[in-house]
Motif scaffolding. Structure first.
Motif, PDB file in Angstrom:
ATOM      1  N   ILE A 139       0.835  -1.209   0.000  1.00 11.76           N
ATOM      2  CA  ILE A 139       0.000   0.000   0.000  1.00 11.76           C
ATOM      3  C   ILE A 139       0.869   1.258   0.000  1.00 11.76           C
ATOM      4  O   ILE A 139       0.638   2.200  -0.776  1.00 11.76           O
ATOM      5  N   VAL A 140       1.875   1.265   0.866  1.00 12.00           N
ATOM      6  CA  VAL A 140       2.743   2.448   0.952  1.00 12.00           C
ATOM      7  C   VAL A 140       3.480   2.676  -0.363  1.00 12.00           C
ATOM      8  O   VAL A 140       3.648   3.812  -0.817  1.00 12.00           O
ATOM      9  N   SER A 141       3.914   1.578  -1.001  1.00  8.97           N
ATOM     10  CA  SER A 141       4.666   1.727  -2.254  1.00  8.97           C
ATOM     11  C   SER A 141       3.807   2.260  -3.390  1.00  8.97           C
ATOM     12  O   SER A 141       4.333   2.807  -4.365  1.00  8.97           O
ATOM     13  N   GLN A 142       2.472   2.104  -3.279  1.00  7.19           N
ATOM     14  CA  GLN A 142       1.582   2.560  -4.354  1.00  7.19           C
ATOM     15  C   GLN A 142       0.976   3.930  -4.101  1.00  7.19           C
ATOM     16  O   GLN A 142       0.282   4.470  -4.970  1.00  7.19           O
ATOM     17  N   LEU A 143       1.232   4.494  -2.933  1.00  7.46           N
ATOM     18  CA  LEU A 143       0.654   5.806  -2.635  1.00  7.46           C
ATOM     19  C   LEU A 143       1.165   6.883  -3.592  1.00  7.46           C
ATOM     20  O   LEU A 143       0.448   7.841  -3.907  1.00  7.46           O
ATOM     21  N   LYS A 144       2.395   6.739  -4.057  1.00  8.02           N
ATOM     22  CA  LYS A 144       2.942   7.757  -4.969  1.00  8.02           C
ATOM     23  C   LYS A 144       2.157   7.812  -6.270  1.00  8.02           C
ATOM     24  O   LYS A 144       2.022   8.878  -6.886  1.00  8.02           O
ATOM     25  N   TYR A 145       1.634   6.654  -6.724  1.00  9.42           N
ATOM     26  CA  TYR A 145       0.836   6.645  -7.951  1.00  9.42           C
ATOM     27  C   TYR A 145      -0.554   7.217  -7.695  1.00  9.42           C
ATOM     28  O   TYR A 145      -1.180   7.769  -8.609  1.00  9.42           O
ATOM     29  N   SER A 146      -1.052   7.064  -6.471  1.00 12.05           N
ATOM     30  CA  SER A 146      -2.386   7.586  -6.156  1.00 12.05           C
ATOM     31  C   SER A 146      -2.381   9.097  -5.994  1.00 12.05           C
ATOM     32  O   SER A 146      -3.370   9.762  -6.318  1.00 12.05           O
ATOM     33  N   PHE A 147      -1.272   9.660  -5.479  1.00 10.30           N
ATOM     34  CA  PHE A 147      -1.201  11.105  -5.252  1.00 10.30           C
ATOM     35  C   PHE A 147      -0.429  11.839  -6.350  1.00 10.30           C
ATOM     36  O   PHE A 147      -0.404  13.074  -6.361  1.00 10.30           O
ATOM     37  N   GLY A 148       0.209  11.085  -7.246  1.00 11.64           N
ATOM     38  CA  GLY A 148       0.950  11.735  -8.319  1.00 11.64           C
ATOM     39  C   GLY A 148       2.190  12.454  -7.841  1.00 11.64           C
ATOM     40  O   GLY A 148       2.563  13.496  -8.399  1.00 11.64           O
ATOM     41  N   ILE A 149       2.861  11.904  -6.827  1.00 11.34           N
ATOM     42  CA  ILE A 149       4.079  12.505  -6.295  1.00 11.34           C
ATOM     43  C   ILE A 149       5.249  11.566  -6.566  1.00 11.34           C
ATOM     44  O   ILE A 149       5.056  10.408  -6.973  1.00 11.34           O
ATOM     45  N   HIS A 150       6.456  12.048  -6.317  1.00  7.41           N
ATOM     46  CA  HIS A 150       7.645  11.266  -6.655  1.00  7.41           C
ATOM     47  C   HIS A 150       8.633  11.252  -5.478  1.00  7.41           C
ATOM     48  O   HIS A 150       9.670  11.922  -5.527  1.00  7.41           O
TER      49      HIS A 150
END
Length: 761
Positions: free
Chosen positions: A267-278
């Motif tokens: 879940i934590v590893s996919q949060l960047k794709y959900s929020f569009g951050i890097h």
């Protein structure tokens, strides 16, 4: 004459029961004829129930009391064992049936495919294969993002390994392919060895550093392929050395706690794709904490378009899952909601141009066709060996656990060692064809079973579906937003999140298992899946050791009028046999608890054997000093007196010695015999043998006989190999049951009393 086990009273009781039963049958026959009115059937049933209660099974045994030596002689125990040479010779002997079994065991498909029931199984396998293949498309692409490789490599990993497992696997129902836990473990290795910072190049147009994504993706694929190939070799090696039992160290609480913690990593590893951050990818212990903190820091930079796509996708998928569950009994095949979400999201992204207008990250280039085979980079093997072993164990543990569940449900056998080889070949050969490590997916396996899949033919059909997509229509999904794939992962993990309810259930049933679950979860979250697994297994083993170090010690008493002995603290009707102390530990006896075993025996018996022996030694030393003093005194008197008076001091000396003789009569408050019940002991090490020898020696010095009961064959062999038996200690102190030992002690007491009476006469 040895006493008999059995009694006349029991025999008469049996005869009386038989007479009552016969009378009951006669009355029942008469009443069953007369009872035709209302309530007659109920009365007949009551009478039959009463007769059944009276006909409870009993048994009667009449035999001599047998010690271990008598039993060996009666049973004609064989002492001959095959030598190591004979065992090796037998294992390498080549016969026709053995070669056939070996070939069928290595290639299970040759055993079941010729007998494939086409009429009964073909339709179910076809429908199941298409359903699973449709699921493999979005899941394969999504889990490729978890592994930090381009999405198309998730499709490759859903094709080649499935075909290999079809040939070598033994489970009929599990769905082989990409799996979230395995993907996030690979992603950790990939990001550690090929971070973005290694591929920064200067852009003269923008005067800033940018990431060379092409070179980065190529290097990341090399790392993923290398770790996959090595993990496959580990699995093959473990399978060849018959190491399938390693899964026994992965208990259910450990596996469920581990997969729940791995889901948190996913879940934590996919949060960047959900929020569009890097955010930067962190590695090592507590890297998850650093990642969460950095994501929180970057939240103000959230891409609104990406967040909207994520929220809409998650809500839509949850509603679709609920609709599928509601219609599950009405629909023969569940609706492919994930595929529909992928298609709809791709069309909307293409029409609205989400990437250009709103900056939403999309999948990007998906090449058509398959990758040519290539050997992994051997230069990376040393850097990924540890991670590969963790992948091998985790992937096997998940696959064999789910495979055994289906095998038990449908009545067939899964070969644990062959499963290791099958998974190993799937990973190693898949690594040559640019795949990353695979295992089985619970969600896809359940769909494969529920839609009628009966064999791995369904897996082959799903692979054909993936092949069709990869060759011809894969490029159509280039505009698919990555946020949709992340949403698919989030929704698919809801089952793992429900595993938090295990804590409450385990608290009620077994608190040690609950502790293993919680410790595994915390260790995996903090130390990452690779180190977390090793730490969790170590902790689980420690709980086993602690439980053997802290067993329950009990004094046993006889249940009245039976040959059954139960703990007196648990059974009010169990009474201790007078003069006999029966002691039992709930765990085996070995170096870790040997000292506590002796201490518990002293505590339960109420005897401080060390103190008693110390007092006895002091009295013995005092007696010897007194004798020595009297002897010196007598010697001096002999020199002074004449020769005709030599006998007088001698007689005084003898009187003096007689006065200080220690009373050797046994203390009536102490037991005459201690019986050690060794039924829970399944092995004895050298420390355990020495402990039993020490107990027998120490208590023997205060005239308490120590007898062993219920020894298993391996325990007797350990006693013999450890030098327990001698000319004074024979197998006559070992008895096959507690009751044998008790009757022996009681008969010995009777004989001693008889001898004392005759001596007085």
């Amino acid at each position: 004459m040895q006493p008999f086990i059995g009694s006349e009273r029991l025999l008469k009781g049996n005869e009386r029961d038989e007479i009552v039963t016969v009378i009951g049958f006669i009355l029942g026959a008469i009443l069953s004829v007369q009872m035709d009115g209302p309530g007659g059937g109920m009365q007949t049933e009551w009478l039959i129930g009463a007769m059944e209660e009276r006909r409870r099974a009993t048994y009667r045994v009449n035999r001599d009391v047998l010690d271990e030596g008598d039993l060996d002689e009666m049973g004609d125990k064989s002492d001959t064992k095959p030598s190591l040479r004979d065992k090796i010779k037998d294992s390498v002997r080549c016969t026709g049936p053995r070669v056939k079994n070996c070939m069928l065991g290595t290639f299970p498909v040759a055993k079941w495919l010729p007998r494939y029931a086409f009429k009964e199984d073909a339709l179910g396998d076809l429908v199941s294969g298409i359903s699973v293949g449709i699921m493999q498309l979005p899941q394969g692409m999504a889990y490729a993002l978890l592994a930090s490789v381009p999405p198309v490599f998730g499709l490759y990993s859903s094709f080649y390994p499935v075909l290999i497992y079809f040939i070598f696997g033994t489970s009929k129902h599990i769905s082989i392919g990409t799996y979230a836990v395995m993907s996030v473990m690979i992603g950790g290795v990939v990001d550690r060895l090929a971070p973005d910072s290694n591929f920064e190049i200067w852009d003269n147009v923008t005067n800033s550093s940018v990431i060379d994504s092409v070179s980065r993706d190529q290097e990341r694929v090399r790392v993923a392929v290398a770790v996959t190939f090595i993990s496959g070799l580990f699995q093959i090696l473990l399978g060849l050395v018959q190491f399938g039992f390693v899964v026994t160290y992965l208990s259910e609480p450990l596996v469920r706690g581990y997969t729940t913690a791995a889901a948190i990593h996913v879940i934590v590893s996919q949060l960047k794709y959900s929020f569009g951050i890097h955010p930067d990818r962190h590695s090592g212990p507590i890297s998850l904490i650093y990642t969460v903190l950095e994501i929180c820091y970057l939240l103000p930079e959230t891409n609104i378009g990406t967040l909207v796509v994520s929220i809409v996708s998650i809500v839509a998928l949850i509603l679709a899952k609920e609709l599928n569950a509601y219609l599950s009994k009405k629909l023969p095949v569940p609706l492919p909601m994930e595929l529909l979400a992928v298609i709809i999201a791709t069309v909307i992204s293409w029409q609205v141009n989400l990437e250009e207008r709103y900056g939403v990250d999309v999948v990007g280039d998906i090449p058509s066709g398959l990758q040519p085979p290539a050997l992994p980079a051997m230069s990376l093997f040393g850097q990924v060996a540890g991670d590969a072993f963790a992948l091998a164990v985790v992937g096997y543990g998940i696959a064999i656990s789910l495979g055994r569940i289906f095998a038990l449900k449908y009545g067939y056998k899964v070969d644990s060692n062959q499963e290791l080889i099958a998974l190993g070949l799937s990973n190693s050969i898949g690594g040559v064809f640019q795949c990353f490590a695979i295992s089985c997916s619970m969600s896809r396996s359940l769909v494969q079973e529920s839609t009628g899949g009966k064999t791995q033919v369904a897996g082959v059909i799903s692979a054909v579906v993936i092949l069709f997509i990869t060759l011809w229509i894969g490029s159509l999904f280039e505009d698919l937003p990555k946020a949709v794939l992340a949403a698919i992962i989030f929704v698919n993990l809801h089952g793992m999140m429900k595993q938090f309810l295990d804590i409450r259930a385990l608290w009620r049933s077994n608190k040690v298992d609950m502790l293993v679950w919680v410790a595994t979860f915390i260790l995996t979250v903090l130390l990452n899946p690779d180190l977390g697994l090793a730490a969790a297994i170590a902790f689980s083993m420690l709980t086993v050791i602690f439980r053997t170090q802290l067993p329950k010690y009990s004094l046993l008493g006889q249940v009245a009028n039976t040959d059954i002995y139960k703990p007196v603290e648990d059974y009010d009707k169990a009474k201790q046999v007078p003069g006999i102390l029966i002691f039992r530990s709930s765990a085996t006896l070995y170096f870790a608890n040997a000292e506590m075993y002796q201490e518990a025996l002293g505590e339960k018996s109420g005897m401080d054997i060390t103190k008693i022996l110390s007092i006895k030694k002091k009295l013995e030393a005092k007696r010897k000093r007194h004798e020595k003093k009297l002897a010196k005194k007598a010697k001096k008197e002999l020199k002074k007196n004449k020769a005709d008076k030599q006998e007088e001091p001698n007689s005084e000396h003898q009187k003096g010695i007689a006065i200080i003789d220690v009373d050797n009569d046994p203390d009536p408050s102490l037991p005459r015999v201690i019986i050690l019940d060794l039924s829970p002991v399944n092995f004895l090490d050298t420390v355990g043998v020495k402990t039993i020898k020490s107990i027998q020696r120490d208590y023997g010095e205060i005239d308490i006989e120590v007898i062993l009961a219920c020894c298993q064959s391996g325990v007797v062999e350990s006693l013999q190999a450890g030098g327990f038996f001698s000319s004074n200690v024979t197998k006559s102190c070992l008895f096959n049951s507690i009751h044998d030992a008790v009757l022996y002690c009681q008969s010995a007491k009777t004989e001693n009393q008889y001898d004392e009476v005759h001596e007085q006469d």
